[in-house]
Design a protein around this motif. Structure first.
Motif, PDB file in Angstrom:
ATOM      1  N   GLY A 244     -32.255   3.999  -0.906  1.00 48.11           N
ATOM      2  CA  GLY A 244     -31.110   3.944  -1.827  1.00 48.11           C
ATOM      3  C   GLY A 244     -30.492   5.297  -2.105  1.00 48.11           C
ATOM      4  N   LEU A 245     -29.834   5.391  -3.253  1.00 42.74           N
ATOM      5  CA  LEU A 245     -29.125   6.612  -3.612  1.00 42.74           C
ATOM      6  C   LEU A 245     -30.041   7.846  -3.613  1.00 42.74           C
ATOM      7  CD1 LEU A 245     -26.160   7.011  -4.177  1.00 42.74           C
ATOM      8  CD2 LEU A 245     -26.674   7.044  -6.610  1.00 42.74           C
TER       9      LEU A 245
ATOM     10  N   ASN B  57     -26.380   6.748   8.166  1.00 50.01           N
ATOM     11  CA  ASN B  57     -26.748   6.735   6.744  1.00 50.01           C
ATOM     12  C   ASN B  57     -25.854   5.709   6.049  1.00 50.01           C
ATOM     13  OD1 ASN B  57     -28.698   8.911   6.834  1.00 50.01           O
ATOM     14  ND2 ASN B  57     -26.948  10.259   7.184  1.00 50.01           N
ATOM     15  N   HIS B  58     -26.356   4.470   5.981  1.00 48.68           N
ATOM     16  CA  HIS B  58     -25.542   3.380   5.451  1.00 48.68           C
ATOM     17  C   HIS B  58     -26.041   2.986   4.058  1.00 48.68           C
ATOM     18  CE1 HIS B  58     -23.461   2.757   9.288  1.00 48.68           C
ATOM     19  NE2 HIS B  58     -24.625   3.030   9.846  1.00 48.68           N
TER      20      HIS B  58
ATOM     21  N   GLY C  17     -22.840   2.811  -2.532  1.00 48.67           N
ATOM     22  CA  GLY C  17     -21.912   3.912  -2.785  1.00 48.67           C
ATOM     23  C   GLY C  17     -20.757   3.945  -1.807  1.00 48.67           C
ATOM     24  N   CYS C  18     -20.508   2.859  -1.099  1.00 46.46           N
ATOM     25  CA  CYS C  18     -19.475   2.873  -0.058  1.00 46.46           C
ATOM     26  C   CYS C  18     -18.281   2.031  -0.469  1.00 46.46           C
ATOM     27  CB  CYS C  18     -20.062   2.335   1.253  1.00 46.46           C
ATOM     28  SG  CYS C  18     -18.885   2.294   2.613  1.00 46.46           S
TER      29      CYS C  18
ATOM     30  N   ASN D 194     -21.319   9.776   8.387  1.00 46.40           N
ATOM     31  CA  ASN D 194     -22.601   9.108   8.152  1.00 46.40           C
ATOM     32  C   ASN D 194     -22.549   7.625   8.518  1.00 46.40           C
ATOM     33  OD1 ASN D 194     -24.369  11.144   6.683  1.00 46.40           O
ATOM     34  ND2 ASN D 194     -22.466  11.286   5.520  1.00 46.40           N
ATOM     35  N   ARG D 195     -21.335   7.059   8.430  1.00 40.37           N
ATOM     36  CA  ARG D 195     -21.217   5.607   8.572  1.00 40.37           C
ATOM     37  C   ARG D 195     -20.687   5.187   9.930  1.00 40.37           C
ATOM     38  NH1 ARG D 195     -17.862   5.692   3.036  1.00 40.37           N
ATOM     39  NH2 ARG D 195     -19.561   6.166   1.608  1.00 40.37           N
ATOM     40  N   CYS D 196     -20.391   6.151  10.805  1.00 40.01           N
ATOM     41  CA  CYS D 196     -19.794   5.822  12.108  1.00 40.01           C
ATOM     42  C   CYS D 196     -20.811   5.090  12.981  1.00 40.01           C
ATOM     43  CB  CYS D 196     -19.324   7.092  12.797  1.00 40.01           C
ATOM     44  SG  CYS D 196     -18.567   6.755  14.398  1.00 40.01           S
TER      45      CYS D 196
END
Lengths: 194, 262
Positions: free
Chosen positions: A105-106, B119-120, B124-125, B168-170
């Motif tokens: 998580g965060l 990093n998914h 927070g997205c 991070n999300r690609c």
């Protein structure tokens, strides 16, 4: 929902001993526990069919033999590792509850940064007004791990309940299935990663 | 291999002129999970299935672009062989399996590998609730990422005034690469590096998006299936519960959006 409730009652009558549940929050924000309370009045039904062991709800400090353990939060320090292992040793079924337990998580956002740099930034940066800057160093404080880990990287986990936090409905659907010996499966609208 | 099969198929399976006339009159069919699906000459398995209102999970495939067949989510079993549905042409009498516990299990594993490779963090997205990767994971009931996380050290490029890129999300689907090259004619994106070092790179002297002629109106700015390329100033504008995939699975949304665009 009403069918499920009647299901519990018939089953609770046939179960000789109440299932015991333990819960804990490791590197989490207690949001998942708030969500557990968010099952509202259904918590009374839950209290009827289960007994609570170690949990922030009971304030019992150590876990005895349990049927179900709910773990909120990832693993960020040595104490988290001890608590998690205590739960694994005592709980027949262990559930990773919420995003942090499942993928860090965060808090895991610090995983790409060196832990020393992280502490220095938080406790020693002159721009932040703190008295006696310096990294806290007390033997009472558990040591930080280099990375925040999902719980399944430390012990075996039986079930995963995603969400940040999982909704009260998701927790109810999941936990009520577990304690009545059914395989928990969430309906589409209850599977959420946020 | 599968891309090649698309390129070569028209030549190798081109029927003679009288046969062609005959086939034009007859409906040609293949079976998908035991039910017949009609197709026209040149259609891929994915295109034919979609046109028939049947969903095959996919991530890097897009109806407006040639197949990329990199995500492998659309892999089906056709006459016993594993083939990408997005890049394999439909053939008469082909027996295709897609919605089976085995294939969905493999798809779930592929999704788990994509999740741990980047990093998914959905909470927070800004794309959460609109994200195809997340929606596929919901659809296929992915409960955790299973594998050990890579936690790669990637950056965010916020140099552009209207758009930012969170590397991070690609997921390397190359949709932005294809859109920028084929539609916008700007050639702004490319993939570079290999293995875990593979990354999206930007075609400017500094490597920053702000130093390109990229615009928020570009097709490439509006095609990312995940939260890697996002507009600034509009985050979290839709309340939770009203987002695209909150109540409706991607299998339904995907077919409905294609129907609407016809």
């Amino acid at each position: 929902m009403s069918t499920e409730i009647s299901h519990h009652k018939t089953l609770s009558e046939s179960i000789p001993r109440k299932p015991r549940i333990a819960t804990t929050s490791l590197c989490g924000c207690f949001g998942c526990h708030m969500s557990l309370l968010d099952i509202d009045e259904r918590i009374l039904q839950l209290a009827e069919i289960v007994d609570f062991d170690r949990s922030p709800i009971t304030d019992i400090k150590h876990c005895g033999p349990c049927d179900v353990g709910l773990i909120e939060g990832g693993v960020c320090n040595a104490e988290n590792v001890h608590v998690l292992r205590e739960f694994r040793a005592n709980c027949k079924t262990l559930v990773a509850l919420g995003a942090c337990a499942i993928n860090g998580g965060l808090p895991a956002a610090r995983n790409t940064i060196d832990v020393g740099e992280c502490l220095a930034e938080a406790y020693c940066t002159p721009a932040i007004a703190i008295e006696n800057p310096g990294i806290p160093n007390d033997r009472e404080l558990p040591l930080l791990l280099d990375k925040v880990r999902p719980v399944n990287e430390i012990v075996r986990i039986d079930y995963f309940l995603p969400g940040c936090p999982p909704s009260g409905d998701a927790i109810w659907q999941f936990v009520s299935a577990l304690v009545t010996r059914r395989i928990p499966r969430l309906s589409y609208a209850l599977i959420k990663y946020d | 291999m599968t891309n090649e099969s698309v390129a070569k198929a028209p030549k190798s399976t081109a029927p003679s002129a009288p046969g062609e006339a005959l086939q034009a009159r007859e409906t040609r069919l293949f079976s998908l999970d035991g039910k017949p699906v009609a197709f026209t000459s040149g259609q891929t398995i994915l295109e034919a299935a979609t046109a028939a209102g049947r969903y095959i999970p996919h991530l890097c495939a897009h109806p407006d672009f040639p197949p990329h067949s990199s995500c492998k989510l659309c892999v089906v079993k056709a006459n016993g062989r594993y083939l990408s549905a997005c890049s394999t042409r439909a053939r008469e009498g082909l027996e295709v399996e897609s919605n089976t516990p085995e294939l969905n299990g493999r798809r779930r594993t592929l999704l788990q590998m994509i999740f741990v490779e980047g990093n998914h963090y959905c909470p927070g997205c800004e794309k959460s609730g609109f994200c195809d990767l997340q929606a596929l994971a919901y659809q296929l009931e992915m409960q955790n990422p299973h594998f050990s996380h890579f936690w790669p050290d990637r950056t965010v490029d916020a140099s552009h005034p209207d758009v930012f890129i969170d590397f991070n999300r690609c997921i390397f689907c190359e949709l932005c690469v294809r859109a920028s090259r084929d539609v916008d004619g700007k050639h702004i994106f490319a993939l570079t590096g290999r293995g875990i070092k593979k990354h999206l790179c930007i075609n400017s002297r500094t490597g920053k998006l702000g130093d390109t002629d990229f615009s928020a109106a570009d097709r490439a700015a509006n095609i990312c299936p995940v939260g890697a390329i996002l507009k600034k100033h509009v985050g979290f504008s839709t309340p939770i519960g009203k987002r695209t995939y909150d109540a409706t699975p991607i299998s339904v949304v995907s077919l409905a959006s294609l129907e609407a665009s016809k």
